[in-house]
Write an enzyme that holds these catalytic residues in place. Structure first.
Site, PDB file in Angstrom:
ATOM      1  N   GLN A  24       0.858  -1.174   0.000  1.00  0.00           N
ATOM      2  CA  GLN A  24       0.000   0.000   0.000  1.00  0.00           C
ATOM      3  C   GLN A  24       0.902   1.234   0.000  1.00  0.00           C
ATOM      4  OE1 GLN A  24      -3.142   0.125  -0.352  1.00  0.00           O
ATOM      5  NE2 GLN A  24      -4.232  -1.427   0.811  1.00  0.00           N
ATOM      6  N   ARG A  94      -2.023 -10.753 -12.263  1.00  0.00           N
ATOM      7  CA  ARG A  94      -2.529 -10.557 -10.911  1.00  0.00           C
ATOM      8  C   ARG A  94      -3.477 -11.699 -10.554  1.00  0.00           C
ATOM      9  NH1 ARG A  94      -5.886  -5.604 -11.445  1.00  0.00           N
ATOM     10  NH2 ARG A  94      -5.918  -6.301 -13.628  1.00  0.00           N
ATOM     11  N   GLU A  96      -5.836 -11.809  -8.479  1.00  0.00           N
ATOM     12  CA  GLU A  96      -7.217 -11.337  -8.290  1.00  0.00           C
ATOM     13  C   GLU A  96      -7.883 -10.940  -9.600  1.00  0.00           C
ATOM     14  OE1 GLU A  96      -4.733  -7.499  -7.820  1.00  0.00           O
ATOM     15  OE2 GLU A  96      -4.485  -9.672  -7.599  1.00  0.00           O
ATOM     16  N   ASP A 129      -5.629   2.261  -9.635  1.00  0.00           N
ATOM     17  CA  ASP A 129      -5.746   1.187 -10.623  1.00  0.00           C
ATOM     18  C   ASP A 129      -7.152   1.210 -11.209  1.00  0.00           C
ATOM     19  OD1 ASP A 129      -6.446   0.570  -7.944  1.00  0.00           O
ATOM     20  OD2 ASP A 129      -6.236  -1.573  -8.288  1.00  0.00           O
ATOM     21  N   GLU A 324     -17.648   4.737  -2.911  1.00  0.00           N
ATOM     22  CA  GLU A 324     -16.191   4.919  -2.940  1.00  0.00           C
ATOM     23  C   GLU A 324     -15.772   6.021  -3.894  1.00  0.00           C
ATOM     24  OE1 GLU A 324     -13.983   1.768  -4.729  1.00  0.00           O
ATOM     25  OE2 GLU A 324     -15.436   1.458  -6.324  1.00  0.00           O
ATOM     26  N   GLU A 339     -12.631  -2.138 -13.293  1.00  0.00           N
ATOM     27  CA  GLU A 339     -12.758  -3.584 -13.339  1.00  0.00           C
ATOM     28  C   GLU A 339     -13.886  -4.147 -12.485  1.00  0.00           C
ATOM     29  OE1 GLU A 339      -8.293  -5.160 -14.251  1.00  0.00           O
ATOM     30  OE2 GLU A 339      -8.703  -4.667 -12.156  1.00  0.00           O
TER      31      GLU A 339
END
Length: 395
Positions: A24, A94, A96, A129, A324, A339
């Site tokens: 992070q 990735r 995820e 991202d 968010e 995404e």
């Protein structure tokens, strides 16, 4: 987070094993600053300080980059400046988003695919991202897509502003605990970074700090709210910095959006681009302008806070949720793109709303109104606080 930092030397990008090599952004020291302001708990600071230094050491050892610039009267000499970037040297999709990354790399030469996958991870490490900010050759009008992501070629303004503030905080923490030698060491590191930020990231023609592209050896001239983060971090500011930042905002089209500052002015379909706006970026810009000595910058900070809080409230009344990210266009809606489906909650949106109420609560109004003074503050604060309490989401 402290447990993660103790185990890995940094706070991973997530709580799963495949995030171990992806960090992070380095906010642990700033979290400690906020905690100390409310508690004054120096015993906890003393206990935790080695972890804060461990996170800082990770960024200095694993994410540092030297930038060489021409110097001297004839520009024949080279001067090096040490700064930081996002970079994750793991050339695999990735986990995820495995199928998305494999699909994105289709058509590339076999040897080029690991580089793309590593750059996607680097962009994810930033929290942005994804965004045109990481595209090479750059944001529109030069056409570029997600497959052109090259995050490790970017020396970001906001990352280095955060680390500039971290160094100042570490110096203050050691001073509070009576360790003058270590305090001076971090104070010197802070001064070196402030000088590097001025030399590498400040653009005098634009009157603002700009990301530096290592591959092109030039600034990215595009607008991002992150360009103003040295104001918030108080990193190497010179006398007219706030006034220049104010003119920069006024000369862009970013202030034409009534519901907040857009994350960029590039429309790419990525979630960290137009038309989305994110609460942490609003807060950094507003706080930086508000703490300046410029009355005009302070007034703009209030206007931006007013616009953002009103939009949060209007969207909540329509959807019964905080989100968010938000769309700054139209009449105010949740954000979109990227995404995944926009997330409800939401920790940083709620936190920023509360911070803005704390900062400007005596002036904010819930809507255009003739109410003034304490009544306006009372109406806006009570309504928004009551709405936020049941809507607390994860940070």
């Amino acid at each position: 987070m402290s447990l993660l930092a103790a185990r890995f030397g940094h706070v991973p990008n997530g709580g799963r094993v495949y995030y171990e090599r992806r960090s992070q952004p380095p906010f642990l020291a700033l979290m400690m600053e906020a905690y100390l302001k409310h508690t004054g708990d120096l015993a906890f600071l003393n206990e935790s300080l080695p972890l804060l230094e461990e996170e800082y050491r990770f960024w200095q050892e694993q994410r540092a980059v030297n930038v060489s610039l021409a110097a001297g009267r004839e520009q024949q000499q080279q001067q090096e400046f040490a700064l930081n970037r996002y970079r994750v040297p793991v050339g695999e999709p990735r986990p995820e988003a495995y199928s998305k990354d494999v699909e994105l790399a289709e058509g590339l030469q076999e040897e080029a695919r690991p580089a793309l996958w590593a750059e996607l991870k680097g962009a994810a490490e930033s929290g942005w991202d994804f965004s045109s900010r990481w595209f090479l050759p750059g944001p529109p009008p030069v056409e570029a897509t997600l497959r052109d992501t090259w995050a490790s070629a970017v020396v970001p303004v906001d990352l280095n502003a955060v680390l500039c503030r971290v160094e100042a905080l570490l110096a203050d923490f050691h001073h509070s605990l009576g360790d003058a030698e270590r305090a001076e060491r971090f104070r010197a590191a802070h001064e070196r970074r402030a000088a590097a930020v001025r030399a590498v990231l400040w653009n005098e023609d634009a009157g603002i700090w700009l990301d530096y592209n290592l591959a092109r050896r030039r600034h990215n001239q595009a607008f991002y709210p992150s360009n103003l983060t040295p104001l918030w971090a108080e990193c190497g500011l010179e006398g007219a910095a706030a006034e220049k930042a104010l003119r920069y905002l006024e000369n862009s089209t970013a202030l034409s959006y009534a519901h907040g500052l857009p994350t960029s002015l590039a429309r790419t379909g990525q979630q960290w681009d137009l038309p989305n706006a994110w609460a942490p970026l609003q807060h950094m810009v507003i706080a930086g302008l508000a703490r300046s000595s410029s009355p005009q910058a302070q007034e703009l900070a209030f206007t931006l806070a007013q616009n953002w809080v009103r939009m949060n409230l209007a969207v909540y009344e329509r959807y019964q949720a905080m989100f968010e990210k938000y769309n700054v266009e139209g009449d105010g809606t949740p954000g979109a793109g990227g995404e995944y489906v926009v997330q409800e909650g939401f920790g940083w949106t709620n936190g920023v709303a509360l911070q803005l109420l704390d900062l400007f609560g005596d002036r904010l109004t819930a809507a255009a109104s003739s109410l003034a003074g304490s009544w306006a503050w009372l109406g806006a604060s009570l309504v928004l606080l009551l709405l936020l309490l049941p809507a607390q989401g994860p940070l």
